[in-house]
Design a protein around this motif. Structure first.
Motif: not given
Length: 204
Positions: A96-97, A101
């Motif tokens: 997810r990170w 972005r």
């Protein structure tokens, strides 16, 4: 959050560089910034080529690739997708990170417009040739080479101009897979060797 190449893409991958840039520009149109998740949705997730092209073009574009940390971010995309392709997975998982972005839309649109003119020239050169270098199982050495590029990209931020070489190599491999153009794959292998050689010589 999973990134599902065979099943979850809302659109087929574009068939040339101009089409890919047009799709990229449409990503997340109603938002002030563009997420990587929206970009992948816009260009398609049904093959390795869009992943390579997206990472390569963003790294190449001066307006984007010069932002500190962007080459490393694109390296994460390449490494994660290449490892899973080499492992035989038909679903690519991205964290997810990474998917969340974002890039400011104004800067992103400027970058895609900067790439439009060379894209038209490149598209006229693309054609199927030396297809044994791009069709399975030839996609595996391409993925392995791109994995090496991705692993080398973070230190490339310390060596001037080498990240540009990495971005160009990824773009060549992405175009090679997109158009079944083995000549571009050969150029990608040669450029990868030269760029990694420069990085090693600079850091040793």
């Amino acid at each position: 959050m999973p990134s599902d190449i065979p099943d979850e893409s809302p659109c087929e991958s574009p068939t040339d560089l101009t089409g890919l840039l047009a799709r990229m520009r449409q990503a997340g149109q109603r938002e002030e910034s563009v997420s990587l998740d929206a970009l992948l949705d816009s260009v398609g997730r049904r093959s390795f080529a869009p992943f390579l092209l997206l990472a390569g073009l963003i790294t190449l574009a001066p307006i984007l690739g010069d932002i500190p940390g962007v080459p490393t971010l694109m390296a994460s995309l390449v490494v994660l997708s290449a490892v899973q392709l080499l492992a035989g997975r038909d679903h690519v998982w991205l964290p997810r990170w990474l998917l969340q972005r974002r890039i400011a839309r104004e800067r992103f649109v400027q970058a895609t417009r900067w790439m439009e003119r060379p894209a038209g020239w490149v598209d006229r050169l693309l054609k199927p040739r030396l297809t044994w270098l791009t069709r399975p199982p030839a996609h595996l050495p391409v993925a392995l080479t791109c994995l090496l590029i991705g692993l080398a990209m973070p230190p490339m931020e310390l060596v001037p101009f080498t990240a540009t070489g990495a971005g160009l190599a990824l773009t060549l491999f992405g175009l090679a897979l997109l158009a079944n153009d083995g000549l571009l794959a050969l150029l990608g292998y040669a450029l990868t060797g030269g760029t990694l050689g420069v990085v090693i010589a600079s850091l040793v």
